[in-house]
Design an enzyme around this catalytic site. Structure first.
Site, PDB file in Angstrom:
ATOM      1  N   THR C  88       0.966  -1.166  -0.004  1.00 49.47           N
ATOM      2  CA  THR C  88       0.092   0.025  -0.203  1.00 49.47           C
ATOM      3  C   THR C  88       0.952   1.062  -0.122  1.00 49.47           C
ATOM      4  O   THR C  88       0.598   2.409  -0.631  1.00 49.47           O
ATOM      5  CB  THR C  88      -0.739  -0.004   1.323  1.00 49.47           C
ATOM      6  OG1 THR C  88      -1.606  -1.302   1.382  1.00 49.47           O
ATOM      7  CG2 THR C  88      -1.881   1.167   1.174  1.00 49.47           C
ATOM      8  N   LYS C 116       9.667  10.282  22.095  1.00 49.13           N
ATOM      9  CA  LYS C 116       9.872  11.424  23.050  1.00 49.13           C
ATOM     10  C   LYS C 116       8.392  11.750  23.794  1.00 49.13           C
ATOM     11  O   LYS C 116       8.577  12.821  24.539  1.00 49.13           O
ATOM     12  CB  LYS C 116      10.587  12.749  22.458  1.00 49.13           C
ATOM     13  CG  LYS C 116      12.063  12.413  21.883  1.00 49.13           C
ATOM     14  CD  LYS C 116      12.411  13.591  21.205  1.00 49.13           C
ATOM     15  CE  LYS C 116      13.655  13.636  20.292  1.00 49.13           C
ATOM     16  NZ  LYS C 116      13.822  14.648  19.424  1.00 49.13           N
TER      17      LYS C 116
END
Lengths: 360, 360, 360
Positions: C88, C116
């Site tokens: 895809t 993070k």
């Protein structure tokens, strides 16, 4: 002329190298698929090397860069690497970009569908639906060749370029090595009759195998294979060189051969192919390294090559020696791959025309 | 003028910042290599910020986009990140694409040759064979600077842009922060004399270090460093600000300083730099967060900045406040990096001409 | 006309499908955001399928390829996949490249800022700062829809294309399946009144859910859902088909239904959605596979489809049967996604004009 799509896989696999090369070529003799070094004879090598030099010259001007990017802007290439390699990957990416080819990539098997159980054949057939060229590097020996055959049976028989398959074939590395050798000796009498000394992990390095094969296209080459006993060159390579009428010497004494060499081809210990952990580390490789002392033993006109990456087999101090060619090999690699891709799409005539009209 | 290639690494390393900046610049004073924030003086900042604004205006039209993509379509850039960062990576990628530059990338050390034992220097030198520009982000302090020097000694001395090295330098973040501050205050009396309040992890955040440095180019800035005691700004930054003749204040009381601020620069607790696990988590950061209450304490004309990514230090409800600039910072980052790269290839005059001829 | 930016998330979420579709559309009725299959009615499907065919015809010539690449060369797209999928991903990449759109990508959550602690909303909002289109595939159900709403509230309300979200929606797969069905039957009486037999993992496969939905736009389709009892189609799909006035049959006997089928839609057991390890492996799927014997039970004019990747549910020997459509589906996917992206940027009129002027 033999056509790949006329053969079953079994019959194709049983063919000799020359017949296989014919199946993989176009009518003009240049490769359609680039699978193994043996596909390239002298004529093909000369044509590609000349094209690489024309292309690099054309690329020096803005107009020339624009011409090159216009050659194949309508084409798209898949760069499919399941073995990590930034160098070769970026070299092919650069080659595509120079020619204006858009690219898609896989650089790691785990981001693909394969974890869902899809076969590699299905993956690569999917790529052929989206792209006009597939450049592939995989662990499995022979996969590139098998895919070339498989696609020839499909509605989208796109060309395949083997960027390194398993332990045995790395045709484009051999091309760039030949190109480098040719350029180094072209104004000094040519490549014929030279002594090439290969050093290092000759048992497992696929670059040496492919380069020796291509060098048999140049008359009178003397091949000297220098390695620790455990990493000696395979008998099949020696047989191949001798069957081509060239001299093949084996030795464990690098120091003795350095003064005889026109070209020294260093290789890295390929411990990623170790069968048991630490196998390579136990081999004494101290006498198979190049530093400034070794460079003093080499002739002034000799050259030092290395397919890179290197570890400690060439000391960094050697880099500034004018005989050190390995960084030039990197650049040559980009140009010869550009020539190869342009050739795959039958553009070499247009390149030659542009060069003659604008730069000769 | 001092030239980088004239220096050994030891002599270059011993130079002061001003001499280093000269080595890294072109004769016209604009940087050739972008390594540390201190390379940018007022003249360079003004030129880059003006160029960024011209470029973003040019890019609003289809013809302008075509012009920009035609500026550097013949160039190729390597974006080499061994520290993950989609934001900065995509910002540089966008900048290259706007200028028509093709790109190659490494976004993860493990896909490269390095596992085979290759040194980073060799890797980066290989990239210089394929590309005309290297944008790099790495964990090692000083690697970008060392590579700039190393390439200056080679045949392919391509420019390097430091996209963040180690804990200390992130020059392009500082550029986009300055650009954002300039744009925010340009119709309201300019940046001079403003109070900038930095909040959060000031010990380890490299963005604050670089921004403070660049702000010393604007007269009369008052720098206020607000942090929990364990994350207080380094003394070297305070010394640098004061040596430039500007006021540097430290505080642990954010609430008290909010009403005084023209600009509040929030930062994230950088726990990826923790020396021991969970080190940061034990610090009480509750009084160093911005929500709607804190926004009420800020002046109507003040602005709130954050280099992103954020965690909980700015509440999402604040995003719709017109003083929240952090999403504009992201966009400004793309434009200022586009200007920087255009400048690196000495295209700013052409940009200025196009802008004057078509859009002024 | 309802506009997405006029709604709070809560009010938008409470809307029915038709009202949501209106919010996600342009005034001309074509989608601005492509989020769920139900946005596409007959008119939109016809327009997209016609455009896909025009585009693939235009792309057969060099001039046509140049025209297509010139349509959107000034646009940039982000392809953001946190679920692996080469197929895809490369399909959308190809679609963008055909239209000249430059791309940035994330193909793996771990290279991003997210580790993070950044929220996905913030990540995607950052992308909207750099790009003009976001194509996204994620594990979280409904994220694409939520991002479309979130961006509509921002200054950069770029279009979103859902490349597969969670277990429920994969609109572009449904589009390519419809396009394949249309093309297969267009010269044989059309798609109306056909019997479509879906086989395999119907409980978890999102492609079947979306395809059934789109097929309700064609009169008289009979939907037959064949699966092992543990993987039977959800009652909600049966209800949706019947509410549209079409016949929905369930069965565990694939062999009995093969002779009745105009189209057989095979699916893979989606064990990546297993709730407990090995859950799927314990189901007997032997009677739900297609080999040459099964192909003999199918009508000469029937077609066999599969969204791929496949494992053992279709034997490779079946690939050469002219009724095997799954490789054509791959190619059709590239063209329909190209049409969808061209439509998203309102280019279909220009495509139609070029086609009429040059190729009709």
């Amino acid at each position: 002329m033999k056509r790949l799509s006329d053969f079953s896989w079994e019959r194709y696999s049983a063919l000799g190298e020359a017949d296989k090369a014919e199946c993989l070529s176009r009518p003009d003799g240049m490769p359609f698929h680039t699978i193994f070094a043996g596909q390239f004879g002298r004529a093909q090598l000369d044509r590609l090397c000349d094209a690489a030099t024309q292309i690099r010259t054309i690329a020096k001007t803005r107009a020339g860069t624009e011409f090159l990017r216009g050659l194949l802007f309508h084409k798209r290439a898949m760069i499919y690497f399941t073995q990590p390699s930034s160098r070769t990957f970026l070299s092919f990416l650069s080659a595509c970009q120079i020619l204006g080819i858009s690219t898609g990539e896989v650089r790691d098997a785990s981001v693909s569908s394969e974890f869902k159980g899809e076969s590699r054949e299905d993956s690569i057939r999917t790529f052929s639906s989206y792209f006009d060229l597939i450049v592939m590097r995989t662990q499995e020996k022979g996969l590139a060749e098998r895919m070339a055959w498989s696609l020839s049976q499909s509605k989208r028989p796109v060309p395949i370029v083997n960027a390194g398959s398993g332990k045995d074939q790395h045709p484009t590395q051999a091309l760039l090595d030949i190109y480098t050798l040719r350029r180094s000796f072209e104004r000094r009498g040519g490549l014929e009759g030279r002594t090439v000394v290969y050093v290092g992990d000759l048992a497992r390095g696929r670059t040496v195998r492919s380069l020796a094969r291509l060098l048999t296209n140049y008359a009178g080459i003397r091949h000297v294979f220098v390695a620790p006993p455990q990493l000696a060159i395979g008998d099949d390579v020696l047989a191949m060189v001798r069957a081509a009428g060239q001299e093949a010497v084996t030795s464990t004494d690098m120091a003795a051969w350095l003064p005889e060499a026109d070209a020294v081809y260093m290789t890295r210990i390929q411990d990623e192919w170790d069968e048991s952990a630490g196998e390579s580390a136990r081999i004494d490789t101290s006498r198979f390294k190049i530093g400034t002392d070794e460079m003093r033993r080499m002739r002034p006109g000799a050259i030092l090559m290395h397919p890179l990456p290197r570890r400690d087999e060439i000391a960094p101090e050697v880099d500034s020696d004018p005989r050190a060619m390995y960084w030039r090999q990197v650049r040559n690699g980009m140009w010869i791959r550009t020539a190869l891709i342009a050739s795959t799409f039958d553009c070499l005539s247009r390149v030659g025309e542009y060069w003659r009209d604008n730069l000769q």
